[in-house]
Design a protein around this motif. Sequence first.
Motif, PDB file in Angstrom:
ATOM      1  N   THR A   2       0.645  -0.735  -5.409  1.00 30.39           N
ATOM      2  CA  THR A   2       0.401  -2.269  -5.727  1.00 30.39           C
ATOM      3  C   THR A   2       0.592  -2.294  -7.168  1.00 30.39           C
ATOM      4  O   THR A   2       0.692  -3.652  -7.313  1.00 30.39           O
ATOM      5  N   GLY A   3       0.575  -1.495  -7.947  1.00 25.77           N
ATOM      6  CA  GLY A   3       0.676  -1.691  -9.344  1.00 25.77           C
ATOM      7  C   GLY A   3      -0.635  -2.469 -10.098  1.00 25.77           C
ATOM      8  O   GLY A   3      -0.570  -2.935 -11.015  1.00 25.77           O
ATOM      9  N   ALA A   4      -1.761  -2.348  -9.315  1.00 29.34           N
ATOM     10  CA  ALA A   4      -2.972  -3.140  -9.534  1.00 29.34           C
ATOM     11  C   ALA A   4      -4.189  -1.884  -9.803  1.00 29.34           C
ATOM     12  O   ALA A   4      -4.063  -0.679  -9.699  1.00 29.34           O
ATOM     13  N   VAL A   5      -5.202  -2.423 -10.395  1.00 27.62           N
ATOM     14  CA  VAL A   5      -6.391  -1.476 -10.722  1.00 27.62           C
ATOM     15  C   VAL A   5      -7.662  -2.239  -9.936  1.00 27.62           C
ATOM     16  O   VAL A   5      -7.841  -3.491 -10.031  1.00 27.62           O
ATOM     17  N   SER A   6      -8.204  -1.336  -9.027  1.00 26.13           N
ATOM     18  CA  SER A   6      -9.410  -1.693  -8.585  1.00 26.13           C
ATOM     19  C   SER A   6     -10.671  -1.075  -9.040  1.00 26.13           C
ATOM     20  O   SER A   6     -10.831   0.090  -9.109  1.00 26.13           O
ATOM     21  N   VAL A   7     -11.639  -2.155  -9.341  1.00 26.70           N
ATOM     22  CA  VAL A   7     -12.996  -1.526  -9.939  1.00 26.70           C
ATOM     23  C   VAL A   7     -13.841  -1.706  -9.022  1.00 26.70           C
ATOM     24  O   VAL A   7     -14.060  -2.783  -8.336  1.00 26.70           O
ATOM     25  N   ILE A   8     -14.486  -0.564  -8.325  1.00 26.12           N
ATOM     26  CA  ILE A   8     -15.343  -0.602  -7.149  1.00 26.12           C
ATOM     27  C   ILE A   8     -16.892  -0.467  -7.693  1.00 26.12           C
ATOM     28  O   ILE A   8     -17.232   0.777  -8.219  1.00 26.12           O
TER      29      ILE A   8
END
Length: 482
Positions: free
Chosen positions: A241-247
Motif C-alpha cells: 500500500t505504501g501507507a503507514v497504519s497507526v493502530i
Amino acid sequence: MGTTVFERQKPPASVIAHSLEHTARSVFWLDDLPEGAVGGRPKLTGDHVADLVIVGGGYTGLWSAVLAKRRNPGARIVLVEAKSIGWAASGRNGGFCEASLTHGDGNGTARWPKEMPTLHRLGMQNLDAIEAAEAEYGMDFHFERTGMLAPAIEEHQVEWLRDWHAEAVKQGDEGVVFLDEAAVQASVASPTYLAGVWEQRTNAMVHPARLASELARVAEDLGVEIFEHSPVKRIDTPGSTGAVSVITESGRVDAAHAVLATNVFPSLLKRNRLMTVPVYDYVLMTEPLSEQQLADIGWKDRQGIGDMANQFHYYRLSKDNRILFGGYDAIYNYGRKVRAEYENRPESWQKLASHFFTTFPQLEGLQFSHQWAGAIDTSTQFTAFFGTARDNRVAYAAGFTGLGVGSTRFAAEVMLDLLEGRDNERTQLEMVRKRPLPFPPEPAASMGINATRWSLDRADHNRGKRNILLKTLDALGLGFDS
C-alpha cells in the motif's frame, strides 16, 4: 575526599521540614494553565485517513504538526496522544528554552567539531523562531530572553569558567560575560557563588505547559485533528500500500507518512528500544516571593541558572516570582520502565530543599507549594538522534536528554525534511545522519549507569577530577546525563 558546599553549609533540619510542610505533590505548570486548556479532546475511534499521522502530543509532535501545516496548508494531519496534551515532559520541565542543539558547546565540540559553527547558527535561528512564534501565531507562553547564568560554587570551577569565557572571546562571542565573585553576587545574591558566566542570548525562559497548550491550540486552528487518551498499540506498514497504519485500541489512522514523537516512552520501532533510558528528575516550586524577598536575592535580570557541578541544579523565576529549583538527583530504575511510582521520592525533595536554603539562606521561612518529578529520555550522546524507517515512511527523533524545550522544534523540521526527501543543511549534518550507540540491555545498563552516577558524585567531591571510568566513557563518546 572533599566535601561540597551543600554539605559544608547545610541548613537546619527544622528549616527544611518547615519548607515542605504544606507542599502539594502536583505539577505547578499544569495546575497554572487557564481553565479549559487541559483535555476535552475526543478519543480516536473508527478509521481515519491522513497525509501525515503524528504519534505523541508533546513538543516534538506539536511542532511537527504546526510546521507541517505551514509547509502544506492543505495537508490532512492527525495527531494521536496516549493521555492528554503536554502531560509528560513537555508540561513538567523547568522551562529552559536553549539555543544549543547539542546539549552544550562542550558536548557538541567533542562529537561534531567541524559542524559546530553551523549547529550554533542553526540553534540560534531556531530559538529566534520560537520567540517569533508568539507574535506570528498569537501565542502566550511567557517567553523571556534572559540568557543563562552558570555560577561556580566550588573553587576548582572558577578556572573552568575562565577557560569558557576565554574561548568565547577567541570566537568573537560578545554575549558571553565573565562575572567575578563580587559581580556575580551583585547579580544574584547567593553566598555560594564564587564566579559566573552569563550567556546573554542563548537561553529563554518559558512556561512549559502553556507552550504545549498553545501549540495544540494553534495546530487545531490550522486544521490539525488531535485525539487524546488513545495509546498507540502498533504501527503497520503493509508493503503493497505504501501507507503507514497507526493502530489504537478503538481506531486507526492510515497515512502516507508518520512522525514518531514518543520521547521517553517505549519506541514503536524495535530498532530504537535500547537507544534511550528513562532518568527521573525531581523539582520543587516555591510560593511567590514577596517584594522584600526578591530584593534580598536580587536576580533582576531573571536569568535561568545552572551550576557547574556534575550533579547540577537548575533554577529560575516564574512570571509570578516563584522559584523553581530542580536537578541534582538523576535516578535510573532497573528495567527501563516509566512508572508513576518512580515520581514519588521524598528523599530527593528533601535534598533539594536543603540545597535551596544553602543557595539562598536569606529566604529561610519560605515554603514550597509544589513538588513533582518526570522522566527524561536520555541518550548516550546526551542529545537527540534522528532517522527514518519502513522505506522512509516513518520519521523519528528521541533522546533529548533534558534539553528538548528548544531543540524539539529543530527536530520537527528535520523529521519533515527527511520524510520529504530534502537534501539540505539540516539533513546533511553528521548529527542527523549518524546514530549514537545504544545503552546495553539489563543488567548491564543498570550496573553501568549507577557506576557512572557514583563516579560523577566522586568527581564533585574531588575537585572535578574524573576517574578511569569517566575518562574511558569520555574517550568512547559515551555517558549518562539528565
